[in-house]
Design a protein around this motif. Structure first.
Motif, PDB file in Angstrom:
ATOM      1  N   THR A 162       0.866  -1.954  -2.499  1.00  0.00           N
ATOM      2  CA  THR A 162       1.585  -0.760  -2.943  1.00  0.00           C
ATOM      3  C   THR A 162       0.724   0.181  -3.790  1.00  0.00           C
ATOM      4  O   THR A 162       1.253   1.095  -4.423  1.00  0.00           O
ATOM      5  CB  THR A 162       2.854  -1.137  -3.737  1.00  0.00           C
ATOM      6  N   CYS A 213       8.867  -1.484  -2.669  1.00  0.00           N
ATOM      7  CA  CYS A 213       8.428  -2.060  -1.393  1.00  0.00           C
ATOM      8  C   CYS A 213       9.323  -3.253  -1.054  1.00  0.00           C
ATOM      9  O   CYS A 213       9.302  -4.264  -1.757  1.00  0.00           O
ATOM     10  CB  CYS A 213       6.970  -2.490  -1.496  1.00  0.00           C
ATOM     11  N   SER A 228       0.886  -2.364   5.374  1.00  0.00           N
ATOM     12  CA  SER A 228       1.493  -1.118   4.912  1.00  0.00           C
ATOM     13  C   SER A 228       2.834  -1.441   4.275  1.00  0.00           C
ATOM     14  O   SER A 228       3.638  -2.180   4.859  1.00  0.00           O
ATOM     15  CB  SER A 228       1.705  -0.143   6.079  1.00  0.00           C
ATOM     16  N   TYR A 241      10.137   4.295  -6.020  1.00  0.00           N
ATOM     17  CA  TYR A 241      10.128   3.581  -4.743  1.00  0.00           C
ATOM     18  C   TYR A 241       9.925   2.086  -4.991  1.00  0.00           C
ATOM     19  O   TYR A 241       9.297   1.682  -5.974  1.00  0.00           O
ATOM     20  CB  TYR A 241       9.025   4.120  -3.839  1.00  0.00           C
ATOM     21  N   ASP A 268       8.822 -10.038   5.545  1.00  0.00           N
ATOM     22  CA  ASP A 268       9.266 -10.086   4.151  1.00  0.00           C
ATOM     23  C   ASP A 268       8.680 -11.286   3.414  1.00  0.00           C
ATOM     24  O   ASP A 268       9.226 -11.747   2.420  1.00  0.00           O
ATOM     25  CB  ASP A 268      10.792 -10.092   4.069  1.00  0.00           C
ATOM     26  N   GLU A 321       7.547  -5.788  10.876  1.00  0.00           N
ATOM     27  CA  GLU A 321       7.967  -5.853   9.486  1.00  0.00           C
ATOM     28  C   GLU A 321       8.174  -7.309   9.077  1.00  0.00           C
ATOM     29  O   GLU A 321       8.840  -8.078   9.786  1.00  0.00           O
ATOM     30  CB  GLU A 321       9.264  -5.057   9.276  1.00  0.00           C
ATOM     31  N   LYS A 360       9.490  -4.594   2.264  1.00  0.00           N
ATOM     32  CA  LYS A 360       8.840  -5.390   3.299  1.00  0.00           C
ATOM     33  C   LYS A 360       7.419  -4.875   3.503  1.00  0.00           C
ATOM     34  O   LYS A 360       7.058  -3.814   3.008  1.00  0.00           O
ATOM     35  CB  LYS A 360       9.619  -5.304   4.621  1.00  0.00           C
ATOM     36  N   TYR A 361       6.622  -5.669   4.240  1.00  0.00           N
ATOM     37  CA  TYR A 361       5.311  -5.233   4.674  1.00  0.00           C
ATOM     38  C   TYR A 361       5.356  -4.966   6.178  1.00  0.00           C
ATOM     39  O   TYR A 361       6.070  -5.662   6.922  1.00  0.00           O
ATOM     40  CB  TYR A 361       4.239  -6.300   4.440  1.00  0.00           C
ATOM     41  N   GLU A 362       4.580  -3.994   6.609  1.00  0.00           N
ATOM     42  CA  GLU A 362       4.354  -3.815   8.042  1.00  0.00           C
ATOM     43  C   GLU A 362       2.970  -4.346   8.365  1.00  0.00           C
ATOM     44  O   GLU A 362       1.959  -3.858   7.847  1.00  0.00           O
ATOM     45  CB  GLU A 362       4.459  -2.342   8.440  1.00  0.00           C
ATOM     46  N   VAL A 396       6.662  -1.066   3.224  1.00  0.00           N
ATOM     47  CA  VAL A 396       7.884  -0.418   3.721  1.00  0.00           C
ATOM     48  C   VAL A 396       8.754  -0.142   2.504  1.00  0.00           C
ATOM     49  O   VAL A 396       9.266  -1.073   1.868  1.00  0.00           O
ATOM     50  CB  VAL A 396       8.623  -1.308   4.738  1.00  0.00           C
ATOM     51  N   TYR A 397       8.913   1.128   2.162  1.00  0.00           N
ATOM     52  CA  TYR A 397       9.545   1.504   0.896  1.00  0.00           C
ATOM     53  C   TYR A 397      11.027   1.852   1.039  1.00  0.00           C
ATOM     54  O   TYR A 397      11.465   2.340   2.087  1.00  0.00           O
ATOM     55  CB  TYR A 397       8.850   2.734   0.302  1.00  0.00           C
ATOM     56  N   LYS A 398      11.731   1.618  -0.052  1.00  0.00           N
ATOM     57  CA  LYS A 398      13.076   2.155  -0.233  1.00  0.00           C
ATOM     58  C   LYS A 398      12.990   3.202  -1.344  1.00  0.00           C
ATOM     59  O   LYS A 398      12.443   2.931  -2.409  1.00  0.00           O
ATOM     60  CB  LYS A 398      14.066   1.067  -0.638  1.00  0.00           C
TER      61      LYS A 398
END
Length: 421
Positions: free
Chosen positions: A277, A341, A364, A339, A352, A350, A343-345, A366-368
């Motif tokens: 991140t 994170c 990469s 933001y 977790d 994806e 999960k990861y891509e 994966v953000y909320k």
């Protein structure tokens, strides 16, 4: 009964302040691993103090402090630190105890650390060059010298024997730096160390457990730097997770009650290694500036990014965290949006979970996106006075990692901690 406070990220979570906050509730504060690469920042009145070896309960008169067997100890750093503490009117001969099984960091350990890091070139791990890694290597290689050895008349002979072994290693690494001043400083510090309370740490701590005293085990660095479960090889040389309490202090697992995990409201990392991140932009610079993110031990600027919930869930799992403390929450005050994170891509998928070897993968986050509170919380005194957006963020963290945030820190002051119902 033993409670544990430890970091859940890559260190620098603000554990020193949190231990200092809880210390009055305990009879004993015990460091169970790590060395002088850890810097725990405290504020005594309006004065800032950074402790590297001494447990963070040292400023509480009725609290006993133990440096446990799992620690590696630099006598030079310890002496300087004791002098700093003495300036505050604290007599370490009364409330500081050192396990005789604690391994010593020698001048040649520092030299080996430096020589090894220089030899790696672009593959540097980011060592603090304090000699921690080589000292732990001698421990596992059954070559190390311990605090109890200082009291043996053959110590100098043992030292020379180990130094000669180290010199061969230094020669192979083409290290020619003169360390004679380091050695002179070391032996002066050794004489000081011999005047302190050297004890059998295992009996010392277990007698207090049986007597019903409250013990707080203080961790150094962070869970993601654990030598077994962290982002290997960019890790420290000891077990930073809760299991390290048992091996570092000599207490049984069933004596551990609460595991208090400390996390920042965002993420930082010092040195090399994976950091999914990390923000390499103006937002990252802003986090660093607002949070004053520079290493307490090294002064190096910390890498900054949004909170990593994949790593945080993992850390809560391997530690058995029973409650969370979220520090530096106030650093997010000026952000309209924050933001997390989730999960990861990895390779288009994806996930977790923390991958086996993060350095070999392109990850990469994966953000909320979450609404920020965009207002100052430094003067808030209780949970109800916090902005609604922050209360929602706390609830979100609870649900995301499966452990409840019980306290938040809303500023650097000792009293700037708010209990969360």
């Amino acid at each position: 009964m033993v409670d544990v406070i430890l970091g859940l990220q890559w260190g620098d979570e603000g554990k020193g302040k949190i231990v200092d906050y809880f210390a009055p509730q305990y009879d004993v504060i015990a460091r169970f691993q790590g060395g002088p690469n850890a810097g725990h920042t405290l504020y005594v009145g309006d004065r800032k103090v950074v402790l590297h070896q001494i447990p963070s309960g040292v400023f509480h008169e009725k609290t006993v402090n133990l440096i446990g067997s799992g620690v590696v100890l630099d006598p030079v750093t310890l002496r300087k630190e004791c002098q700093t503490v003495a300036d505050f009117g604290v007599d370490v001969r009364k409330n500081l105890f050192i396990s005789e099984r604690t391994h010593l960091i020698l001048p040649t350990h520092r030299a080996l650390d430096k020589a090894s890091e220089l030899s790696k070139g672009n593959d540097k791990i980011g060592s603090t060059l304090k000699g921690i890694g080589p000292a732990y290597m001698d421990k596992t290689g059954r070559n190390g010298l311990r605090v109890g050895d200082l009291l043996d008349k053959s110590f100098t002979t043992q030292y020379i024997k180990l130094r000669l072994k180290h010199q061969k290693m230094l020669d192979s690494l083409h290290f020619n730096e003169d360390i004679s001043e380091w050695e002179e400083e070391f032996f002066d510090a050794v004489e000081f160390l011999k005047q302190l309370n050297i004890v059998n740490g295992e009996y010392f701590i277990n007698e207090r457990v049986r007597a019903g005293q409250r013990i707080l085990a203080e961790g150094a660095q962070g869970s993601m730097l654990d030598v077994d479960f962290g982002t290997f090889p960019f890790v420290t040389s000891s077990n930073t997770i809760s299991a390290g309490v048992c091996t570092g202090l000599g207490v049984a697992p069933q004596t551990i009650r609460e595991v208090i995990g400390v996390t920042k409201a965002y993420c930082t990392r010092v040195g090399s290694g994976p950091f999914p991140t990390e923000l390499m932009d103006q937002t990252g610079e802003r986090l660093r500036a607002v949070g004053n993110e520079f290493g307490a031990t090294t002064g190096r600027p910390r890498r900054c990014g949004w909170i990593d919930l994949v790593a945080l869930r993992f850390a809560c799992m391997v530690n058995g965290v029973t409650q969370l403390v979220m520090t530096k929450t106030d650093v997010l005050d000026p952000f309209a949006d924050i933001y997390a994170c989730e999960k990861y891509e990895v390779d288009g998928k994806e996930v977790d979970r923390i991958p086996f070897q993060m350095t070999r993968l392109s990850i990469s986050p994966v953000y909320k996106q979450i609404n920020g509170w965009n207002s100052s919380i430094e003067n808030c005194k209780d949970f109800t006075s916090l902005p609604g957006a922050l209360r929602s963020y706390i609830q979100y963290i609870d649900n995301a990692v499966g452990a409840k945030v019980k306290y938040i820190s809303n500023g650097p002051g000792r009293d700037q901690i708010i209990s969360v119902p």
